[in-house]
Design an enzyme around this catalytic site. Structure first.
Site, mmCIF file in Angstrom:
data_model
loop_
_atom_site.group_PDB
_atom_site.id
_atom_site.type_symbol
_atom_site.label_atom_id
_atom_site.label_comp_id
_atom_site.label_asym_id
_atom_site.label_seq_id
_atom_site.Cartn_x
_atom_site.Cartn_y
_atom_site.Cartn_z
ATOM 1 N N HIS A 103 0.547 9.535 21.886
ATOM 2 C CA HIS A 103 1.728 10.395 21.856
ATOM 3 C C HIS A 103 1.289 11.859 21.847
ATOM 4 C CE1 HIS A 103 5.925 11.131 21.359
ATOM 5 N NE2 HIS A 103 5.811 11.690 20.154
ATOM 6 N N CYS A 155 7.316 12.949 26.717
ATOM 7 C CA CYS A 155 6.963 13.629 25.476
ATOM 8 C C CYS A 155 5.925 14.715 25.722
ATOM 9 C CB CYS A 155 6.459 12.623 24.444
ATOM 10 S SG CYS A 155 4.973 11.739 24.935
ATOM 11 N N ASN A 201 6.320 16.621 16.119
ATOM 12 C CA ASN A 201 6.543 15.454 16.962
ATOM 13 C C ASN A 201 7.778 15.695 17.829
ATOM 14 O OD1 ASN A 201 7.039 12.959 18.088
ATOM 15 N ND2 ASN A 201 6.938 11.818 16.174
#
Length: 869
Positions: free
Chosen positions: A382, A199, A402
């Site tokens: 994250h 990510c 995101n």
């Protein structure tokens, strides 16, 4: 939990952020059980050879050269990696220092890499068209080579470890009906994370898409029909390129046995089976971006999965790009300088907004890392991308996304928030929807993101100069004597970066050491004064490992400056050394080892690590030889001291024995004289007794008899008692003396006193024994001379002779205190000077200094210490 923006360092892997939970579909894939992936606990791969016994070797090139020696006819001019390495070695030979030295424009390296990439892609296209074949990448063939997914140590991506067997592969044209690389350019909404923990890299891509020219600079050449794509990435101060084919991993393969069920129970793994057309269902599941196993675009765009594949190839495999920092990812995509900022350390929040965050997509690119725990819609640990900054009056908003493409912020200014008005939605061009894009206030951003990833961009006007070197890192932490020096001719902004090779490219050969960097900048000749600036920012938030540290000076005066630095080294004794890894994987993973080893060799050749290891080996050999010579000298010195002591001790003993002989002879002569006197007195007394007997006979008529004890007998008794009681206590002696004083005869008492004094003056046990025997014989009337009284040559050396008069020598006599180590003893010296005797400390670090300057070209050099030269 460490993931996303957090750097993951094997073998101590942390839980990576999981992909979003997919919407349950009534499909079950049934496959034959397969053996688990060959990942070994602790980051170790299968071992075909145990590490060599004895001391562990932290050097690389000794074992690497032995591995390459098995292929003596390697084509150094044909193989691209080998040719690149030879070219780099030639550049180092031209440099003034002992490492690579580069002076160029900020875009020069990119232009060179892009030119070479285009040439290679053109040659591939020409060959494929001539043969009427699509391009197949033999180096990174994901269809036949498991090492494209698996690292050197045997580690698979975390998501792949949960499935059996691994995903299937198809070409882009077999996945998409109308594949296109870009559709109206690349946008952040195109990015969707798949089954991988990268990510951080996808957040970097989203940030880069905000500047159209940056994302277009990544793919410099492609031919969709042939299926070949060329990308460039920034690595260790220069741009590199990778060429790949268009094969991609799929979630569902042709050999999967699909079963459509109703009321599927995930725990029991059972449900009501339904009839279906398996071929049609399988075709649907293998089409479009949703069919891809890793990242994808929801449209027919292919740029995202192909860039991800090229980035994985650059690092060797998909496993190596799991876990990291968005700042480092943006660095690799743009060639900028990335740092990680902590909002708590920002003194003036308004100034930070005004000078930096408001410049997003212009001077800087930003990303953010969330807190470890999930809250208000944020995924724990994250990475998110900052897409836009907006300000009106006192209201400051940031637009974030995101990488999952869903799951959004639930606080103020989130989708559906009461703060939204029709006017605000028009101004910000925002629409509600679960697409992963959301707005958040500046205040809430600082509250929920403990790390802010920022990358400074450089235009073509900037110049960059760099110098690489290699140093020995001591066990103790302090600033080293080796330093960098740079000079600028014009006043202007300067960015200083101290970096080391990115170990993500050679996982498995990194060795046991992790290095953290720090530097200070002083004006030349003013090292004792206050420093100008120090490294304030790391490229990541790791404490034990920093890929780079940097500092910025907006207006630096012309002149010469010294950069002194210190390196904090941490050694993990559980991790295998580079030599152990080479021996372990040389047979079973030969191809993978060759690929990873070449990347390691290329990265560390910049600092001339080979020369440093050779110099260290030579220096260590000289130290061992010197220690052996010193030990030989010490032993010879001790032997000489011991010989001198023996000679002096023998001389003293001989002198003492000679004195004992003289004393014994004197006592023997004295005894003989006393015997002569006693014999003479006895003869006189005998004559006198005979005369008195005649007188008594003649005078019997007088009727008187004069009876008394002969004085000679009394003297003999007294003499015997004195000889027998020579060692009696003083109280007994006084009693005997007082008793004798009452008896007549002064001569007898004088003789007794002389004998007692003679006994006390003599410390010899031999003399006491002889005197005692003489007194016994005299008491019995034995007047003959005894030959046994002659000097016996078997007399023992005197016991009172000790070594107390010698000077104390700890090398010979040992420690004064038995329970402690003497500082001069060999064992104590070994403890103090060779703490790592059983496992030597062999930490060497390759590092380089880059100077970015806007108005003038900087000149960088390295000044090495004797230890590092």
């Amino acid at each position: 939990m460490r993931s996303g923006f957090v750097r993951v360092l094997p073998p101590l892997l942390a839980d990576l952020d999981p992909p979003p939970e997919p919407v349950p579909i009534p499909i079950r894939i049934v496959a034959d059980p397969a053996p688990p992936p060959a990942s070994i606990a602790g980051g170790e791969g299968p071992a075909n050879q145990d590490p060599p016994p004895g001391k562990r070797n932290d050097r690389f090139y000794g074992a690497w050269d032995k591995f390459l020696a098995l292929e003596p006819r390697r084509a150094k001019k044909t193989s691209t990696p080998a040719r690149k390495l030879e070219e780099e070695k030639k550049e180092i030979e031209k440099s003034e220092g002992d490492g690579l030295q580069v002076k160029e424009g900020a875009a020069t390296s990119w232009e060179q890499a892009a030119h070479e990439c285009r040439q290679k892609v053109a040659a591939i296209v020409e060959e494929c068209k001539r043969l009427n074949q699509k391009y197949r990448d033999a180096v990174f063939d994901i269809e036949t080579n498991q090492y494209c997914m698996q690292s050197l140590t045997g580690r698979y991506p975390k998501a792949v470890e949960k499935i059996d067997p691994p995903p299937w592969i198809k070409r882009v044209e077999d996945i998409f009906d109308n594949p296109q690389f870009f559709i109206d350019g690349a946008t952040a909404t195109d990015v969707h994370q798949g089954n991988s923990g990268d990510c951080w890299f996808l957040a970097s891509l989203m940030a880069v898409t905000a500047k159209k020219e940056l994302i277009e600079n990544l793919c410099v050449a492609r031919d969709e029909k042939v299926g070949v794509y060329g990308f460039v990435f920034y690595r260790d101060g220069e741009w590199i390129y990778e060429v790949i084919d268009d094969k991609l991993y799929l979630k569902v393969g042709d050999d999967d046995d699909l079963c459509v069920v109703r009321d599927w129970d995930k725990d029991k793994k059972e449900g009501l089976s339904l009839k279906h057309d398996e071929d049609k269902l399988k075709d649907q599941l293998q089409r479009g971006g949703e069919a891809l196993y890793f990242s994808h675009c929801k449209s027919s765009e292919t740029w995202l999965p192909l860039i991800e594949k090229a980035y994985a190839k650059a690092h060797g495999d998909y496993s190596s790009i799991e876990g990291g920092f968005a700042s480092e990812g943006i660095e690799d995509l743009t060639g900028g300088v990335g740092v990680v900022l902590n909002p708590e350390d920002i003194m003036d929040k308004e100034r930070f907004w005004r000078e930096q965050l408001s410049e997003v997509n212009k001077k800087y690119l930003f990303g953010g890392g969330s807190k470890p725990t999930s809250s208000k819609g944020f995924i724990g640990s994250h990475a998110y991308a900052v897409l836009e900054a907006w300000e009106e009056g006192d209201l400051k908003l940031l637009k974030l996304r995101n990488p999952w493409g869903e799951v959004e912020w639930e606080g103020d200014w989130s989708d559906g928030s009461k703060l939204w008005t029709a006017d605000m939605m028009t101004k910000l061009k925002h629409t509600f929807g679960d697409d992963g894009v959301f707005w958040i206030s500046y205040k809430d951003f600082l509250k929920h993101f403990p790390s802010i990833n920022r990358v400074r961009l450089f235009s073509r006007e900037w110049q960059v100069s760099q110098q690489w070197t290699c140093v020995n890192v001591p066990w103790t932490v302090d600033y080293l004597d080796t330093r960098f020096q740079f000079t600028i001719s014009k006043q202007g902004p300067v960015v200083i970066v101290l970096s080391q090779p990115d170990d993500r490219y050679f996982y498995g050969l990194r060795g046991r050491f992790l290095f953290a960097l720090h530097f200070r900048v002083y004006r030349e000749g003013e090292e004792d004064d206050r420093y100008i600036v120090r490294s304030m920012h790391n490229s990541g938030s790791e404490l034990d490992f920093t890929r780079s540290v940097s500092a910025e000076i907006e207006d630096l005066s012309p002149g010469a400056y010294n950069v002194i630095f210190k390196i904090t080294a941490r050694r993990n004794d559980i991790t295998p050394t580079a030599e152990e890894s080479i021996l372990r994987h040389a047979i079973l993973r030969k191809e993978k080892l060759l690929s990873v080893g070449r990347r390691f060799d290329y990265a560390h050749t910049k600092g001339n690590l080979r020369a440093m290891e050779q110099a260290n080996a030579k220096r260590n050999q000289q130290k061992r030889q010197s220690r052996n010579n010193d030990e030989g000298k010490r032993r010879r010195k001790i032997a000489q001291k011991e010989k001198e002591r023996r000679n002096r001790r023998k001389k003293r003993i001989d002198g003492a024995m000679q004195e004992k002989r003289k004393a014994f002879e004197g006592k023997r002569r004295e005894t003989a004289k006393r015997r002569s006197r006693v014999t003479e007195n006895r003869d006189n007394e005998s004559t006198q007794a005979q005369a008195e007997s005649r007188t008594e006979t003649n005078s019997e008529s007088n009727g008187t008899m004069n009876a008394r004890t002969p004085e000679s007998d009394v003297e003999a008794v007294v003499f015997a008692k004195a000889e027998d009681n020579a060692e009696v206590e003083s109280s007994s002696q006084e009693k005997n003396n007082s008793a004798n004083d009452k008896k007549p005869g002064a001569p007898m008492r004088a003789i007794s006193d002389d004998l007692v004094n003679a006994q006390q003056a003599s410390a010899s046990n031999v003399k006491d024994e002889i005197c005692h025997q003489n007194s016994q014989r005299l008491g019995q009337g034995e007047l003959e001379h005894d030959e046994s009284e002659e000097y016996a040559p078997s007399l023992e050396p005197p016991e009172e002779l000790t070594d107390n008069d010698f000077d104390w020598d700890s090398e010979i006599d040992g420690s004064v205190y038995p329970d402690t180590e003497d500082e001069k003893s060999p064992s104590s010296r070994s403890l103090k000077n060779e703490i790592f005797k059983d496992d030597p400390w062999n930490a060497t670090c390759v590092l380089g200094l880059r100077i970015y300057s806007l108005n003038s070209e900087a000149k960088v050099s390295v000044i090495k210490s004797e230890e590092d030269s």
